[in-house]
Design a protein around this motif. Structure first.
Motif, short mmCIF file in Angstrom:
data_model
loop_
_atom_site.label_atom_id
_atom_site.label_comp_id
_atom_site.label_asym_id
_atom_site.label_seq_id
_atom_site.Cartn_x
_atom_site.Cartn_y
_atom_site.Cartn_z
N SER A 246 1.09 -0.91 -0.13
CA SER A 246 0.16 -0.02 -0.04
C SER A 246 1.46 1.44 0.00
O SER A 246 1.90 1.61 0.40
N PHE A 247 1.16 1.99 -1.21
CA PHE A 247 1.30 3.44 -0.43
C PHE A 247 2.78 3.11 -0.88
O PHE A 247 3.62 4.10 0.19
N PHE B 18 -14.07 10.97 9.73
CA PHE B 18 -14.58 12.19 8.96
C PHE B 18 -13.72 13.10 9.30
O PHE B 18 -12.50 14.00 8.54
N MET C 14 -16.63 5.30 0.92
CA MET C 14 -16.24 6.21 1.63
C MET C 14 -15.25 5.95 2.95
O MET C 14 -14.95 7.39 3.57
N VAL C 15 -15.87 5.17 3.40
CA VAL C 15 -14.57 5.00 4.25
C VAL C 15 -13.21 5.17 4.12
O VAL C 15 -12.60 5.28 4.89
N LYS C 16 -12.58 4.04 3.50
CA LYS C 16 -11.24 3.22 3.40
C LYS C 16 -10.95 4.23 1.68
O LYS C 16 -9.98 3.39 1.26
N GLU D 88 -6.48 7.29 7.00
CA GLU D 88 -5.87 8.22 5.88
C GLU D 88 -3.96 8.35 6.31
O GLU D 88 -3.74 9.78 5.65
N VAL E 168 -7.94 1.64 8.67
CA VAL E 168 -8.61 1.64 7.56
C VAL E 168 -9.13 2.99 7.29
O VAL E 168 -9.14 3.39 5.77
N LYS E 169 -9.36 4.09 8.27
CA LYS E 169 -9.48 4.46 8.13
C LYS E 169 -8.80 6.14 8.06
O LYS E 169 -10.14 7.05 7.71
N SER F 71 -6.74 2.59 -3.04
CA SER F 71 -6.71 4.10 -2.27
C SER F 71 -5.13 4.81 -2.51
O SER F 71 -5.00 5.48 -2.33
N THR F 72 -4.01 4.27 -3.08
CA THR F 72 -2.92 4.35 -3.14
C THR F 72 -2.67 4.78 -4.25
O THR F 72 -1.87 6.10 -4.44
N GLU G 165 -10.30 7.65 0.82
CA GLU G 165 -8.97 7.84 0.77
C GLU G 165 -9.13 9.04 -0.42
O GLU G 165 -8.27 9.48 -1.56
N TYR G 166 -10.40 9.80 -0.72
CA TYR G 166 -10.85 10.48 -2.34
C TYR G 166 -11.46 11.86 -1.81
O TYR G 166 -11.28 13.17 -2.15
N ARG G 167 -11.37 12.34 -0.02
CA ARG G 167 -11.99 13.54 -0.13
C ARG G 167 -10.66 14.79 -0.16
O ARG G 167 -11.05 15.25 -0.67
#
Lengths: 274, 274
Positions: A9-10, A255, B60-62, A64, A61-62, B258-259, B64-66
């Motif tokens: 990941s990343f 959030f 929405m939770v996982k 970021e 998970v949440k 998310s990556t 990482e788009y916001r």
């Protein structure tokens, strides 16, 4: 060390591990993100300590955090909040007592004292495990956390200011001995509470690493349980220069946390880079 | 429109809504992120269509788009994948059929035809709802998705190339009519499959908006179900210039999605900004 999972990941590896713990007498699960790095390099460590009802997984998970940890070359360690298993006593149907509510203390009363030893686990055992098993430079550690974990981060750092270069928190419980959550969780021996209360530790003269706090103004727990003002006042009275920010309209959830995670990591990286 | 929640995040509002749907005959839940914007402004829309077993909540939770949506000023819409409720038929214990596996088709067979009308829901009903209720500029839309939702994004875009300025996907099912998941889900009328199969649509001469795909090489579904090569070949044979990237060591999970989410959003923003 028992590997539960290791996933790319990343540009790094997000791992979950669950070795047996001497401190708690149970398997203790934790998550570690290790960004790609030059072979042989040893990276600084940022601890993330979670809140009531959480496991290692919530922030994994949440939260970021991976993009910023990869960018700044930090290892992030996310421990579980309590010992788990059928042998571990619990207070059924109470989210803020027993399982889910370890408060990062070494319990001294029965039936909790056998397993609920999260302070020893975190400060000593897990710290040693991370040192042995990951490419880390333990001369460069910082710590952050959320809510009960913000309390954890603050109190661990205030008791060990030589170990942590910086400390931050999202919506922390700053004075558990003054609020219902802490009154309920911290046991009968009020004298022992002093070292599990950030505001008291500051009043008692603890040294404080550089401190950053974000607190949402729409957080339902702010008034009764968090009382950020107590930390602001204690810092002022004891000449601790803290950056404590009220974030307009944000609540107590991930959030909110994820919104400011990158800023916290970048801030810690300033202290961890050299 | 029934509001389930609206929470402040990344300088915007992450909302969840669940109005009654005419298409499916059920309440249909969806998530919308609206970044802060100048009053009266109308923002471009990026659709995110989810995979097997998912709801609106996974990305929405996982996902990482916001952060990136806030940076580029995009509204992100994440629909649910199927109709829900006790009245909706299901195939118990099968994750890839019935509930969890809508495949973004309008079902024609019983007992599915009454509720499983995800194509009509997505392309018409939800699109109209978003137009009416959010500060959006529907002249500027793009679409992305994951796995079964990658299939959804590709087929919706290939059928409606005038509506979407760009399309991307994470580990998409590119040729459902050639693989077990699709063979199982698409029903008995094989002739009807053509418009629910991205590779077939391309072979049949569909216009394709600019296309970006990321696919992990450690994805357990790659060989049997995803078969990215079929898309690469179809694009080549039909002179579609697609950017299809094999990402070394990544799996099928949100640790992978998310990556690369920020890169996908930045890529779509190039087409949506003008």
């Amino acid at each position: 060390m028992r590997i539960i999972s290791e996933v790319r990941s990343f540009g790094g590896v997000q791992g979950v591990y669950s070795p047996k713990s001497e401190s708690t007498g149970t398997d203790m699960t934790f998550a570690v993100f290790v960004p790609d790095h030059v072979p042989g390099a040893r990276l600084p460590v940022l601890w993330y300590v979670s809140g009531l009802t959480c496991t290692h997984a919530n922030v994994m998970v949440k939260g970021e955090y991976r993009a910023a940890c990869a960018e700044y070359g930090l290892v992030l360690v996310a421990p579980d909040t309590i010992p788990r298993g059928d042998d571990v006593p619990d207070a059924e149907d109470e989210y803020d007592f027993g399982k889910g509510a370890g408060f990062y203390v070494d319990a001294t009363e029965q039936p909790w004292a056998e397993h609920y030893r999260m302070r020893s686990y975190l400060e000593q055992e897990l710290s040693a495990l991370i040192t042995e098993n990951f490419p880390v430079d333990m001369e460069r550690q910082s710590i952050t956390g959320h809510s009960m974990g913000g309390h954890g981060a603050l109190t661990v750092a205030l008791r060990n200011p030589e170990t942590f270069r910086s400390v931050s928190a999202f919506s922390p419980i700053v004075a558990p001995s003054q609020v219902p959550w802490g009154e309920k969780a911290l046991g009968r021996d009020r004298a022992a509470w002093r070292e599990y209360d950030a505001v008291t530790l500051i009043k008692d003269g603890a040294n404080c690493p550089p401190l950053l706090v974000d607190q949402g103004t729409a957080d339902d727990f702010l008034e009764e349980q968090l009382q950020t003002d107590r930390l602001i006042e204690a810092c002022k009275a004891n000449s601790i220069s803290a950056e404590i920010r009220m974030q307009d309209g944000y609540d107590h959830s991930y959030f909110f946390i994820s919104t400011f995670m990158t800023e916290h990591i970048a801030w810690h990286a300033r202290f961890l880079s050299a």
